[in-house]
Structure formats: C-alpha cells, structure tokens
Scaffold this motif. Structure first.
Motif, PDB file in Angstrom:
ATOM      1  N   TYR A  20      33.914  15.778  26.873  1.00  0.00           N
ATOM      2  CA  TYR A  20      34.072  14.765  28.199  1.00  0.00           C
ATOM      3  C   TYR A  20      33.008  14.500  28.701  1.00  0.00           C
ATOM      4  CZ  TYR A  20      38.843  16.717  26.753  1.00  0.00           C
ATOM      5  OH  TYR A  20      40.077  17.093  26.197  1.00  0.00           O
ATOM      6  N   GLN A  55      35.716  19.521  21.575  1.00  0.00           N
ATOM      7  CA  GLN A  55      35.885  18.108  22.375  1.00  0.00           C
ATOM      8  C   GLN A  55      34.791  18.233  23.401  1.00  0.00           C
ATOM      9  OE1 GLN A  55      39.756  18.310  24.020  1.00  0.00           O
ATOM     10  NE2 GLN A  55      40.640  18.395  21.991  1.00  0.00           N
ATOM     11  N   PHE A  82      41.998  19.937  39.410  1.00  0.00           N
ATOM     12  CA  PHE A  82      42.462  18.836  38.593  1.00  0.00           C
ATOM     13  C   PHE A  82      43.596  19.373  37.728  1.00  0.00           C
ATOM     14  CE2 PHE A  82      39.440  15.488  38.802  1.00  0.00           C
ATOM     15  CZ  PHE A  82      38.051  16.258  38.875  1.00  0.00           C
ATOM     16  N   MET A 117      29.727  25.316  38.299  1.00  0.00           N
ATOM     17  CA  MET A 117      30.463  26.351  37.692  1.00  0.00           C
ATOM     18  C   MET A 117      31.374  25.490  36.509  1.00  0.00           C
ATOM     19  SD  MET A 117      29.833  29.239  38.991  1.00  0.00           S
ATOM     20  CE  MET A 117      31.198  30.072  38.250  1.00  0.00           C
ATOM     21  N   GLY A 118      31.478  24.324  36.496  1.00  0.00           N
ATOM     22  CA  GLY A 118      32.050  23.509  35.674  1.00  0.00           C
ATOM     23  C   GLY A 118      33.662  23.696  36.038  1.00  0.00           C
ATOM     24  N   HIS A 159      37.022  11.975  37.420  1.00  0.00           N
ATOM     25  CA  HIS A 159      37.860  13.161  36.491  1.00  0.00           C
ATOM     26  C   HIS A 159      37.048  13.161  35.270  1.00  0.00           C
ATOM     27  CE1 HIS A 159      40.190   9.393  36.060  1.00  0.00           C
ATOM     28  NE2 HIS A 159      40.567   9.786  34.737  1.00  0.00           N
ATOM     29  N   PRO A 160      37.366  14.044  34.351  1.00  0.00           N
ATOM     30  CA  PRO A 160      37.082  14.238  32.998  1.00  0.00           C
ATOM     31  C   PRO A 160      37.688  13.262  32.154  1.00  0.00           C
ATOM     32  CG  PRO A 160      37.319  16.137  33.987  1.00  0.00           C
ATOM     33  CD  PRO A 160      37.668  15.486  35.027  1.00  0.00           C
ATOM     34  N   PHE A 200      30.818  17.418  29.313  1.00  0.00           N
ATOM     35  CA  PHE A 200      31.266  18.889  29.130  1.00  0.00           C
ATOM     36  C   PHE A 200      31.750  18.901  27.709  1.00  0.00           C
ATOM     37  CE2 PHE A 200      32.047  20.372  33.385  1.00  0.00           C
ATOM     38  CZ  PHE A 200      31.974  19.365  34.158  1.00  0.00           C
ATOM     39  N   ASN A 225      39.298  25.493  27.345  1.00  0.00           N
ATOM     40  CA  ASN A 225      38.291  26.052  28.210  1.00  0.00           C
ATOM     41  C   ASN A 225      37.224  25.155  27.983  1.00  0.00           C
ATOM     42  OD1 ASN A 225      39.538  28.760  29.108  1.00  0.00           O
ATOM     43  ND2 ASN A 225      39.588  29.199  26.722  1.00  0.00           N
ATOM     44  N   PHE A 226      36.246  24.702  29.316  1.00  0.00           N
ATOM     45  CA  PHE A 226      35.408  23.822  29.212  1.00  0.00           C
ATOM     46  C   PHE A 226      34.039  24.816  29.466  1.00  0.00           C
ATOM     47  CE2 PHE A 226      36.993  19.757  29.662  1.00  0.00           C
ATOM     48  CZ  PHE A 226      38.242  19.875  29.522  1.00  0.00           C
ATOM     49  N   GLY A 227      32.990  24.261  28.981  1.00  0.00           N
ATOM     50  CA  GLY A 227      31.690  24.582  29.344  1.00  0.00           C
ATOM     51  C   GLY A 227      31.326  24.472  30.751  1.00  0.00           C
ATOM     52  N   LYS A 228      30.118  24.873  31.462  1.00  0.00           N
ATOM     53  CA  LYS A 228      29.742  24.425  32.622  1.00  0.00           C
ATOM     54  C   LYS A 228      29.308  22.981  32.742  1.00  0.00           C
ATOM     55  CE  LYS A 228      28.961  29.023  34.251  1.00  0.00           C
ATOM     56  NZ  LYS A 228      28.195  30.117  35.031  1.00  0.00           N
ATOM     57  N   GLN A 246      21.549  22.907  32.236  1.00  0.00           N
ATOM     58  CA  GLN A 246      22.549  22.568  33.529  1.00  0.00           C
ATOM     59  C   GLN A 246      22.447  21.163  33.976  1.00  0.00           C
ATOM     60  OE1 GLN A 246      22.587  25.732  36.304  1.00  0.00           O
ATOM     61  NE2 GLN A 246      24.421  24.861  37.220  1.00  0.00           N
ATOM     62  N   TYR A 247      21.003  20.661  33.956  1.00  0.00           N
ATOM     63  CA  TYR A 247      20.711  19.366  34.564  1.00  0.00           C
ATOM     64  C   TYR A 247      19.848  18.741  33.594  1.00  0.00           C
ATOM     65  CZ  TYR A 247      22.858  21.513  38.728  1.00  0.00           C
ATOM     66  OH  TYR A 247      23.372  22.209  39.608  1.00  0.00           O
ATOM     67  N   GLN A 281      32.540  12.964  32.787  1.00  0.00           N
ATOM     68  CA  GLN A 281      32.876  12.940  34.169  1.00  0.00           C
ATOM     69  C   GLN A 281      31.938  12.157  35.104  1.00  0.00           C
ATOM     70  OE1 GLN A 281      33.477  16.565  36.324  1.00  0.00           O
ATOM     71  NE2 GLN A 281      34.963  15.948  37.842  1.00  0.00           N
ATOM     72  N   GLN A 329      34.734  31.383  25.062  1.00  0.00           N
ATOM     73  CA  GLN A 329      33.687  30.900  26.091  1.00  0.00           C
ATOM     74  C   GLN A 329      32.641  30.044  25.288  1.00  0.00           C
ATOM     75  OE1 GLN A 329      33.712  31.576  29.151  1.00  0.00           O
ATOM     76  NE2 GLN A 329      35.516  32.834  29.110  1.00  0.00           N
TER      77      GLN A 329
END
Lengths: 115, 109
Positions: free
Chosen positions: B35, B33, A90, A41-42, B42-43, B88, B98-101, B9-10, B37, B3
């Motif tokens: 990031y 931006q 977080f 889910m990010g 953490h990111p 991300f 807001n972050f993507g998945k 995803q992988y 992780q 969004q």
C-alpha cells in the motif's frame, strides 16, 4: 460510489469522555477493520469483523469496543478516552478475509486528540 | 497476529535515484500486499503477490515475493517527487490484515 466513509474527520475530547467513531461501506464487503496510526508505529489493528455479527480483537484492543451493526457499518467506541488514544483512526473494508488476498479499501481517517 | 517487519523506516533520496523497501516475516506468508499512503492521506492498495518468486511491475515500481514466501521488496526506479509517501506491506493472519510499520520516502527535487 462513496467507498468507505468515516465520521467525524476531526475530534477533540477531554480525558474521560466517551465517543463513537462511525464507519460505513457501500461495497457489500464482508470484512471490516479499525486501525490506529501513530508516528513511527505504522498501522496497528484494533479490532476487525470477518462478517456481520462477528468481531475479533486485533493487536491493540484495550480501551476500545466495536459493534458490527450490519453488513455496512462498523463502529468504534472509546468509553473513557485517554491521552494515549490520541491518534489517527482508519476504518477499512475488504471483500473477504480468511487468508485471502483481497485488497482493503480505507476511509479518509479520523484525527482524534484527547486532552 | 502475523508480524511483518519493514526496513528502512525512512529514506531520503534525490529525484532520479532508485529506492527499495524490504518486508520480512519469520513465518511463511500466504500472500503479501503493498500500500502507499501520501502525506495526509489514507493507504491505497498497490498490488498483491501470491506465488513464490513472483515479480510484478507497475511502470517504475517492481514488486518481488521471495522464494520462501517470507520476504518481499518494492523497488522504485528513478524516483519522482510524486513518489513521496509511506509504503506499507501487509499480510493476512486468518481474517486479520496486519501492516508493517512502513517506509517513509522523501524525494528532493
């Protein structure tokens, strides 16, 4: 320079219990954020605070409350924990917010399990 | 909130292969931006792109911002095991970030 500090790092709660996650930053940042991270889910934004004294809902605010106690501290409260709130939380902060691209600094995270 | 969608995803690659992750938005972004992780971490901020068509490089990492400012990509050349983690993209919507998945990268030696 500690950056963003979250406490606790780990917590196990029983359904219905309440708790507060603490977050403090020492970078004099105006904006602070709370995210939850679940597999696949990010990072989902729960609440954010653009400046001291203001808070706003993010994508998934239900079941949570926040307090921007002062410029340094932004806490997240679960009033009645549910298993669906099992997640990694977080806290993050950034120098400014509105439409601007200032990087966010993250805390180490809190791993919360609700049984 | 704004969004941003990320694909794939992988991704599982052999060490030395290249890797690309894509970030797409239905609306024009003011900036984007990226990031990283690491597992259990953490990111951490990598970079920010602001201008249409912007390209930035950090060693083996190349970041691009689309001409219409609706998409972005991160390309890693010749992956190494140290590249393992989740990448991300993130975009501003007012004061929210807001972050993507994310795209989880696994690198096999």
């Amino acid at each position: 320079n500690a950056g963003v500090t979250q406490t606790p790092k780990f917590q196990v709660l029983k359904t219905g219990q309440s708790m507060t996650l603490q977050c403090a930053q020492d970078m004099n940042h105006n904006s602070m954020y709370w995210y939850r991270q679940d597999p696949g889910m990010g990072l989902r934004l729960i609440y954010y605070s653009a400046s001291e004294g203001t808070t706003d809902k993010g994508e998934v605010p239900n079941g949570y409350n926040v307090s921007r106690l002062n410029k340094r501290e932004f806490s997240l409260r679960l009033e009645s924990a549910a298993p669906s709130q099992t997640s990694v939380y977080f806290c993050a902060s950034s120098e400014s917010g509105f439409g601007q691209g200032t990087e966010a600094f993250f805390g180490q995270g809190t791993r919360l399990t609700v049984v | 909130g704004q969004q941003v969608m990320q694909i794939p995803q992988y991704q599982h690659v052999q060490e030395g292969e290249d890797f690309t992750t894509y970030c797409n938005s239905s609306t024009t972004l003011s900036n984007i931006q990226w990031y990283k992780q690491r597992p259990g971490g953490h990111p951490v901020f990598l970079i920010q792109l602001v201008k249409s068509g912007e390209v930035k490089k950090q060693k083996r990492l190349t970041f691009q911002f689309g001409e219409a400012k609706k998409n972005s990509s991160l390309h890693i050349t010749a992956t190494q095991t140290t590249d393992v983690g989740t990448y991300f993209c993130a975009a501003r919507s007012g004061y929210a970030l807001n972050f993507g998945k994310g795209t989880s990268l696994l690198v096999t030696p």
